[in-house]
Design a protein around this motif. Structure first.
Motif, PDB file in Angstrom:
ATOM      1  N   GLN A   1       0.308  11.174  16.115  1.00  0.00           N
ATOM      2  CA  GLN A   1       0.634  10.036  15.675  1.00  0.00           C
ATOM      3  C   GLN A   1       0.457   8.667  16.680  1.00  0.00           C
ATOM      4  OE1 GLN A   1       3.128  12.804  16.857  1.00  0.00           O
ATOM      5  NE2 GLN A   1       5.002  12.862  15.849  1.00  0.00           N
ATOM      6  N   VAL A   2      -0.162   7.620  15.582  1.00  0.00           N
ATOM      7  CA  VAL A   2      -0.288   6.580  16.010  1.00  0.00           C
ATOM      8  C   VAL A   2       0.943   6.072  15.805  1.00  0.00           C
ATOM      9  CG1 VAL A   2      -1.212   4.397  15.354  1.00  0.00           C
ATOM     10  CG2 VAL A   2      -2.409   6.910  14.855  1.00  0.00           C
ATOM     11  N   PHE A   3       1.585   5.005  17.629  1.00  0.00           N
ATOM     12  CA  PHE A   3       2.269   5.284  17.149  1.00  0.00           C
ATOM     13  C   PHE A   3       2.802   3.700  17.473  1.00  0.00           C
ATOM     14  CE2 PHE A   3       4.187   8.933  19.149  1.00  0.00           C
ATOM     15  CZ  PHE A   3       4.845   9.240  18.412  1.00  0.00           C
ATOM     16  N   ASN A   4       1.875   2.596  17.926  1.00  0.00           N
ATOM     17  CA  ASN A   4       0.778   1.109  18.108  1.00  0.00           C
ATOM     18  C   ASN A   4       0.339   0.572  17.805  1.00  0.00           C
ATOM     19  OD1 ASN A   4       0.310  -1.025  20.392  1.00  0.00           O
ATOM     20  ND2 ASN A   4       3.164  -1.318  19.778  1.00  0.00           N
ATOM     21  N   ILE A   5       0.566   0.069  16.967  1.00  0.00           N
ATOM     22  CA  ILE A   5      -1.149  -0.983  16.952  1.00  0.00           C
ATOM     23  C   ILE A   5      -1.017  -2.715  17.129  1.00  0.00           C
ATOM     24  CG2 ILE A   5      -3.169  -1.505  15.226  1.00  0.00           C
ATOM     25  CD1 ILE A   5      -1.545   0.758  13.305  1.00  0.00           C
ATOM     26  N   SER A   6      -2.165  -2.979  18.475  1.00  0.00           N
ATOM     27  CA  SER A   6      -1.938  -3.926  18.688  1.00  0.00           C
ATOM     28  C   SER A   6      -3.641  -4.801  18.786  1.00  0.00           C
ATOM     29  CB  SER A   6      -1.421  -4.003  19.821  1.00  0.00           C
ATOM     30  OG  SER A   6      -0.249  -4.377  20.116  1.00  0.00           O
TER      31      SER A   6
ATOM     32  N   GLY B   1       1.111  -0.868  -0.028  1.00  0.00           N
ATOM     33  CA  GLY B   1      -0.191  -0.296   0.270  1.00  0.00           C
ATOM     34  C   GLY B   1       1.039   0.854  -0.079  1.00  0.00           C
ATOM     35  N   ARG B   2       0.398   2.201  -0.766  1.00  0.00           N
ATOM     36  CA  ARG B   2       1.036   3.513  -0.515  1.00  0.00           C
ATOM     37  C   ARG B   2       0.557   4.394   0.295  1.00  0.00           C
ATOM     38  NH1 ARG B   2       5.076   4.321  -5.016  1.00  0.00           N
ATOM     39  NH2 ARG B   2       4.981   2.064  -6.581  1.00  0.00           N
ATOM     40  N   PHE B   3       0.375   5.018   1.411  1.00  0.00           N
ATOM     41  CA  PHE B   3      -0.169   5.856   2.659  1.00  0.00           C
ATOM     42  C   PHE B   3      -0.080   7.365   1.685  1.00  0.00           C
ATOM     43  CE2 PHE B   3      -0.440   1.724   3.822  1.00  0.00           C
ATOM     44  CZ  PHE B   3      -1.828   1.682   3.327  1.00  0.00           C
ATOM     45  N   ALA B   4      -1.029   8.494   2.653  1.00  0.00           N
ATOM     46  CA  ALA B   4      -0.277  10.095   2.544  1.00  0.00           C
ATOM     47  C   ALA B   4       0.465  10.664   3.060  1.00  0.00           C
ATOM     48  CB  ALA B   4      -1.813  10.417   2.650  1.00  0.00           C
ATOM     49  N   THR B   5       0.426   9.924   4.492  1.00  0.00           N
ATOM     50  CA  THR B   5       1.180   9.876   5.022  1.00  0.00           C
ATOM     51  C   THR B   5       2.708   9.086   5.725  1.00  0.00           C
ATOM     52  OG1 THR B   5      -0.282   9.855   6.789  1.00  0.00           O
ATOM     53  CG2 THR B   5      -0.519  11.972   6.525  1.00  0.00           C
ATOM     54  N   PRO B   6       3.288   9.766   6.702  1.00  0.00           N
ATOM     55  CA  PRO B   6       4.388   8.710   7.307  1.00  0.00           C
ATOM     56  C   PRO B   6       4.040   7.492   7.701  1.00  0.00           C
ATOM     57  CG  PRO B   6       5.508  11.137   6.832  1.00  0.00           C
ATOM     58  CD  PRO B   6       3.934  11.077   6.627  1.00  0.00           C
ATOM     59  N   LEU B   7       4.598   6.690   7.826  1.00  0.00           N
ATOM     60  CA  LEU B   7       4.086   4.993   8.757  1.00  0.00           C
ATOM     61  C   LEU B   7       5.015   5.161  10.062  1.00  0.00           C
ATOM     62  CD1 LEU B   7       2.798   3.078   6.014  1.00  0.00           C
ATOM     63  CD2 LEU B   7       1.537   4.405   6.961  1.00  0.00           C
ATOM     64  N   TYR B   8       4.065   4.588  11.463  1.00  0.00           N
ATOM     65  CA  TYR B   8       4.783   4.349  12.409  1.00  0.00           C
ATOM     66  C   TYR B   8       4.652   3.492  13.287  1.00  0.00           C
ATOM     67  CZ  TYR B   8       6.569   9.531  12.497  1.00  0.00           C
ATOM     68  OH  TYR B   8       7.091  10.607  11.345  1.00  0.00           O
ATOM     69  N   ALA B   9       3.681   2.616  12.483  1.00  0.00           N
ATOM     70  CA  ALA B   9       3.000   1.394  13.557  1.00  0.00           C
ATOM     71  C   ALA B   9       2.552   0.833  12.279  1.00  0.00           C
ATOM     72  CB  ALA B   9       2.828   1.979  14.455  1.00  0.00           C
ATOM     73  N   ILE B  10       2.951  -0.717  11.959  1.00  0.00           N
ATOM     74  CA  ILE B  10       1.634  -1.494  10.934  1.00  0.00           C
ATOM     75  C   ILE B  10       1.192  -3.057  12.364  1.00  0.00           C
ATOM     76  CG2 ILE B  10       2.912  -0.314   8.788  1.00  0.00           C
ATOM     77  CD1 ILE B  10       4.480  -3.585   9.164  1.00  0.00           C
TER      78      ILE B  10
ATOM     79  N   GLY C   1      -0.673   3.141  11.055  1.00  0.00           N
ATOM     80  CA  GLY C   1      -1.292   3.704  11.650  1.00  0.00           C
ATOM     81  C   GLY C   1       0.933   5.191  11.006  1.00  0.00           C
ATOM     82  N   GLY C   2      -0.454   6.431  10.819  1.00  0.00           N
ATOM     83  CA  GLY C   2       0.268   7.440  10.627  1.00  0.00           C
ATOM     84  C   GLY C   2       0.866   8.414  11.207  1.00  0.00           C
TER      85      GLY C   2
END
Length: 307
Positions: A101-106, A54-63, A75-76
């Motif tokens: 920013q979203v730093f963590n997804i669990s 995927g390509r997203f609109a903002t930098p990614l910090y969590a997947i 999470g961007g």
């Protein structure tokens, strides 16, 4: 304990720092998420780029990959979480509970919930069935970075930028305890596999070991010269690794808590810049590391002998 370390592969292709790794759709695949706004799938058998997910609109910090549903969550920097159905290759939901920013997804199959942490100090919890918001908990005036589950005690540990560690009840989400974990910032919390210890790493470079239950400090180790960003156990739970802004990965004996080996640029042709994320894959027991240097490295770490 004596170990043998071999660098298996050096994966390139991202155009900016890599902050996120996740298991792929099969054991020999992994996902990476980067500040270049891309999620990429890599093949651990061919050691090659497989495809852009995927390509997203903002930098990614969590997947986060929820394999049971074949969903990929990202999470961007804008606070949104995008949920993509990998089977149909389409976005099915955008979650927008965070203002930073979203730093963590669990996620937890036991509670059937998705958990996100943000730079706004908020924990957001969603139903995995309906993808509706269950609860918002404001934990800190500063960012909250990472969480881990302890299914032995039904607890969640969450780290915050104020340095505190928050312990919540897994089922009720009620706060059980808050204690100072590190100076400046607590970055990473990891329960050991048997649930008896909590390992935390901070901006102060210390690796702290806590007794689960009382959460009294057992020992504090000056593990790195700079911030510790990740802690992971190998599948057998005989070793754990720490990753740091000091550009190194350190391998530890999980029983004795003794340092066994240092992986850095000088010793094993390691990363040039900060090591941000680790993953110990079940595929060939590979340790995978991601860095500010825009690369992913694959390491095979084998125990040769024990004392």
């Amino acid at each position: 304990m004596t170990i043998e370390i071999n660098k298996i592969a050096h994966l390139t292709g991202h155009q900016a720092a890599i902050y996120a790794l996740a298991p792929g759709t099969q054991d020999h695949f992994i996902f990476s998420g980067s500040v270049d706004c891309l999620v990429v799938q890599w093949n651990l058998q061919t050691y090659q780029y497989d495809k852009i997910i995927g390509r997203f609109a903002t930098p990614l910090y969590a997947i986060c990959h929820i394999r049971e549903k074949q969903w990929l969550l990202t999470g961007g920097s804008d606070g949104t979480v995008h949920i993509m159905d990998l089977e149909n290759n389409q976005e099915i939901k955008t979650l927008d509970s965070h203002s930073a920013q979203v730093f963590n997804i669990s996620y937890s199959i036991q509670t059937n919930s998705i958990y996100t942490l943000g730079g706004d100090g908020i924990l957001a919890v969603y139903s995995m069935d309906s993808l509706t918001l269950i609860k918002l908990i404001h934990l800190s005036e500063d960012k909250v970075r990472h969480l881990d589950f302890n299914y032995k005690t039904s607890e969640i540990a969450i780290t915050s930028g104020k340095g505190n560690i928050h312990i919540l009840d897994l089922n009720t989400l009620l706060k059980k305890m808050v204690f100072p974990g590190h100076q400046l910032s607590s970055n990473i919390a990891r329960f050991c596999p048997d649930g008896k210890l909590l390992l935390t790493g901070g901006k102060d470079g210390f690796l702290n070991i806590w007794d689960v239950g009382s959460y009294e400090l057992i020992t504090s180790i000056q593990a790195h010269e700079w911030a510790i960003y990740d802690i992971v156990y190998n599948p057998e739970a005989t070793l754990f690794a720490t990753a740091s802004r000091d550009k190194s990965i350190k391998i530890w004996d999980s029983k004795t808590l003794e340092l066994i080996e240092i992986i850095d640029r000088a010793t094993f042709d390691g990363h040039q810049f900060s090591v941000n994320k680790l993953m110990w894959s079940t595929a060939n027991d590979y340790l995978i590391s991601a860095s500010d240097d825009r690369t992913i490295m694959i390491w095979h770490i084998q125990i040769i002998s024990t004392a």
